[in-house]
Structure formats: C-alpha cells, structure tokens
Design an enzyme around this catalytic site. Structure first.
Site, PDB file in Angstrom:
ATOM      1  N   HIS A 328      -9.932  11.325  29.608  1.00  0.00           N
ATOM      2  CA  HIS A 328     -11.125  12.124  29.854  1.00  0.00           C
ATOM      3  C   HIS A 328     -11.725  11.849  31.233  1.00  0.00           C
ATOM      4  CE1 HIS A 328     -11.022  12.899  25.493  1.00  0.00           C
ATOM      5  NE2 HIS A 328     -11.829  13.912  25.745  1.00  0.00           N
ATOM      6  N   GLY A 329     -11.578  10.658  31.730  1.00  0.00           N
ATOM      7  CA  GLY A 329     -12.156  10.377  33.036  1.00  0.00           C
ATOM      8  C   GLY A 329     -11.838   8.978  33.514  1.00  0.00           C
TER       9      GLY A 329
END
Length: 508
Positions: A328-329
């Site tokens: 996701h990041g």
C-alpha cells in the site's frame, strides 16, 4: 485524469464511449478494441505522459515472458523456473525502484548517519496494481494456466482504463475472454442503464460522502502530532476517516464496475459490506476482495499456507499481511498497519481453533487460508458483538494507515484512550442550534448505520436477495421513475464538483 473530474465526465467518457459503440457496429471486432486500448493509454498519459513508455515496456516484457513461459510449461517440470524468477524479479525491481528505493535509502541513511541527497520521485500511476496483475499472469503462464493471448488483447487487459489506476486487480482469466465477444460488443440497454447506475452511485459516494468526511478527518489527523486532542475529537477523526476510506474506495470500485458495463465488460466487485464483517477473517473476505485473493493465491499459499503446522501458518499469515501493508505504501505506518492486521488474523485463527477444540462451534471450518469462514455464534447478540469488535479493531488499524508518521499515529491512539480528557466541555443539546453544532457526529453515526445495516451497491442494483431481505432501501428497477432518480442524483453530484479531489488509492 480522475473519474470525478469534468474533463472525464464531460469529454473523455462521451467521446471514448461514442466512438467505441460506432466501431462496434462494424464487422471487424478488432477496431473497437484497438480504439479502447488507445483511449486507455491516453487516459493513463493524461497525468504524466512520460510514464506511458514505462507502462508499454512493462506490457511488452511481460507478454513476451508469459508467452515463453506458456510454451515452456509443456516441457519437463522445472524448465519454467529460471524465466519465471527473472520475470517476477524484473517486475519487483520496477516497483521497488519507483516506490521503495527512496524509503530504503532514507532508512539506511538514518542508521548510518548519511544523507544520500535523494528526494521522493513521481510514482507512476497504478504501478502497484498493474505490477501485481502481471505477476499473477506470469505465475499462471508458468503453470500452464494461461491461453495464447495476442499482444493487442494483453495490452488492453493491462491498460483498460476503468481498472488501471486503482483496481480491482483483475485476473486474466476473468477479463481477457470478454474482449471481442460478439455479445459484449452489442449494445445492451439494460447493461448501459446498469452501468450508469453503478457509476452514479460511486460518484455520489466519492463526491457527496467521502469528500465531505475528509473535511472532518484531515484536520484531526493534522493536529494530532502537535495538539493534545480530546477522546471525542480523536474518535470523531478516526471514525470519519474509516468512513471516508470506505466510501472513497468503494465509490471508485462502483464507478469502475459501471464503466466496464458501459463497454460490455464485467469487472469483479471489490467490496461486500466489509463493515458488516463479524471477524477479521470475514473482513478480508469483504474488503478489497481482489487484493485479498491475490495475497492468498500468490503469496500466502506460495509461502506454504497452512501445510506446515500452526506455527508456520501463523508466520505466513503475518508475513503476508506485512507485505500487503508495504504494497500500500513505502512507509512504517503502512508496515505497522499490515503487521497489526497480521496479529489480528493470528488471534482470530487461534480463537477459532480454541472454540473448535472446546466443541463450542457446530459444523466444520471452511478451508481457504486468508478466507476461512465467519466468527461465530449464530445468535443475534453474538453477531453484533463480533461486528462491533471487528469494526473497532479495523478503525484502530486505520489510524496507522492514515497517519503521516508513527508519532502521529501513536498520538491519535493516545488521545483515543481518553488520556487527554474525553470532551472539551459538557455536552448540552437544548436547541436545534446546539444539535446542529454536532452535525459531524450525527453524520458519522448515520453513515456508520448505513454501512452496518444497508445492502451494498451490488445487492441493491442487481436485486440480490440481501437487499430484499433487509428491506432498508426500495428495490432499484429498470423503470422511468428510477431513471429519473438516478438522473437527479447525478446532476446533484455534478453541482458538488467544485474541486477535483484524488481518490485515496489513486497513487498507490
């Protein structure tokens, strides 16, 4: 280009759809697909044209590697491993360079006391999604599970604009066979109306609900690191963000499904009322369904799944969720979010095993790694307890997902415990004006009730049994009345497009 922008709604979509439908009237089915591919590449390049060659290079490499792997899969066992390893490595290096290199160098530099002087680079849109999509294709090709796809079809599979930027992560077996089917190219009044309905519902979720909730959540998270928030303030911000994220991402997914239907393509649903989940395992059966399936099939099972004892199974669950968080990041907050969900799943599976041994549960557990069964007791009280506890755990985890730093996340959680006090002052509701002062809380409570009780978009629009059984919304039908309702909602939403806001998953 965003789905919730005037340029998309007023120019790109009408032109792309109009030309596509005109070309579909011609006998050559390749023309509308070629047009759709070019339009998708234009859509992708609208944000940053320099990233189009990168996307095309990824497509060409993976198509060639997939074709070779498919041919080698018919040879003696083991002959595909070197090429598959190379293909997966190239894809991971691509996403690693653009998404994680700065994060890694910053952490190495912090430990060594060195400033490498490297600043954040522009992340190619949708790189997390189209990379996972193509890794799944390579793995399936190596195992003999892919067909002989042509380059044009494969390019459209990767670049198809409704799912390119923020998913769903579409499997080639689900999407590729739909291209070029005569029945999909033919115009369908029902499919067109349904597509517009899904798009309108998704646009409403994003513009009217998610963007409004963002005005409550953003100031709270922004102030958490520098101000001693009260518990009421912190919980208002955390709940507002939980709902913002839900309506933002589910809104995008509804719009993607609707856009696919306009072009005769059925994309998978990515949400199934996740805040109605009765435990964390059930939550991951309902939230971001295509990511859950990818993590299960191409990571958890490849790590060994539950085939090597409980300790190894729990380790695999934890590693899968940590890597899912990192997907996701590039940040410690995302790693913490994934690790927290890994712990949740371990506790959930351990609790189920304990209940099973104690004979407190009737029937057997459903097999399936990350997607096993539901929580529990079949009583209404047990269901609501499980639903409330699950939502509480998910909301706590979302704090890490939203916060810009670990310090900010811990400050929010500290405030949510009541350590800074519960409210700024006594609560008095003696007049309508006093009640209006708590409009944020009233809106959050109302939307939370909708998420907990109401049927989801697909149940309502497709007339599934769940929508009829709950009876909380009138059944959507193909009638002039409902067409008028949809048109009014669409026009009202357009009046709220005063500024264009990015989707939360827009640049993951």
């Amino acid at each position: 280009m965003l789905f919730n922008s005037w340029v998309f709604i007023g120019a790109f979509l009408p032109v792309t759809l109009g030309v596509y439908r005109l070309l579909a009237l011609r006998p050559d089915p390749r023309l509308p697909l070629l047009w759709l591919t070019l339009a998708s590449l234009f859509f992708y390049g609208w944000w940053n044209p320099s990233h189009v060659p990168l996307l095309l290079a990824s497509v060409l490499f993976n198509h060639a590697a997939g074709a070779k792997l498919a041919a080698l899969s018919r040879a003696p066992a083991g002959s595909t491993r070197p090429l598959l390893a190379l293909g997966v490595t190239v894809n991971l290096l691509l996403i690693g360079y653009f998404k994680y290199s700065v994060f890694m160098l910053d952490n190495v530099g912090a430990l060594a006391g060195i400033d490498f002087g490297i600043r954040a680079m522009v992340l190619p849109l949708g790189i997390s999604f189209f990379t996972f999509q193509q890794i799944a294709y390579l793995v399936d090709a190596a195992e003999g599970g892919s067909a002989d796809y042509g380059l044009a079809d494969y390019c459209l599979f990767v670049a198809f604009f409704p799912q390119l930027i923020a998913g769903p992560i579409v499997h080639h077996k689900d999407l590729m066979p739909q291209f070029g089917r005569p029945e999909n190219l033919r115009f369908s009044h029902e499919g067109f109306a349904l597509g517009l309905a899904f798009f309108t519902v998704g646009l409403w979720k994003k513009v009217v609900l998610a963007d409004q909730l963002a005005t409550y959540a953003a100031p709270v998270f922004g102030a958490a690191a520098t101000h001693a928030l009260t518990a009421a303030e912190a919980w208002t911000g955390a709940l507002a963000y939980s709902l913002q994220l839900y309506f933002d991402f589910s809104g995008y997914s509804d719009m993607a499904v609707g856009l696919g239907l306009l072009f005769g393509v059925r994309l998978p649903f990515n949400f199934n009322s996740p805040y109605q989940a009765t435990d964390i395992i059930d939550f991951w059966r309902r939230w971001h369904i295509t990511l859950s399936e990818f993590l299960r099939d191409y990571l958890y099972i490849r790590l060994g799944g539950n085939r090597h004892g409980k300790a190894r199974r729990y380790l695999n669950l934890f590693l899968t969720m940590v890597l899912g968080g990192l997907w996701h990041g590039a940040g410690w907050t995302f790693i913490a979010w994934g690790a927290l969900h890994g712990v949740y799943l371990i506790v959930n599976h351990g609790w189920r095993a304990l209940r099973s041994r104690m004979g407190l549960r009737k029937g057997g557990l459903r097999k399936g790694g990350l997607r096993e069964g539901g929580l529990g007791s079949g009583t209404r009280g047990g269901i609501w307890f499980g639903r409330g506890l699950t939502f509480l755990c998910v909301t706590v985890a979302w704090v890490f997902f939203r916060a810009t730093s670990l310090d900010g996340a811990f400050a929010m959680l500290h405030a949510m415990t009541g350590a800074n006090g519960w409210t700024a002052g006594p609560v008095e509701l003696g007049s309508v004006a006093d009640l209006f002062a708590y409009r944020h809380e009233i809106l959050i409570a109302s939307l939370l009730a909708v998420c907990m009780l109401a049927p989801n978009s697909q149940a309502w629009l497709l007339g599934a049994a769940g929508a009829e059984r709950k009876g909380l919304l009138p059944r959507w039908r193909f009638t002039p009345l409902w067409a008028g309702v949809a048109a009014c909602c669409f026009l009202f939403t357009l009046t709220r497009l005063t500024s264009v806001s990015e989707f939360i998953y827009f640049n993951f």
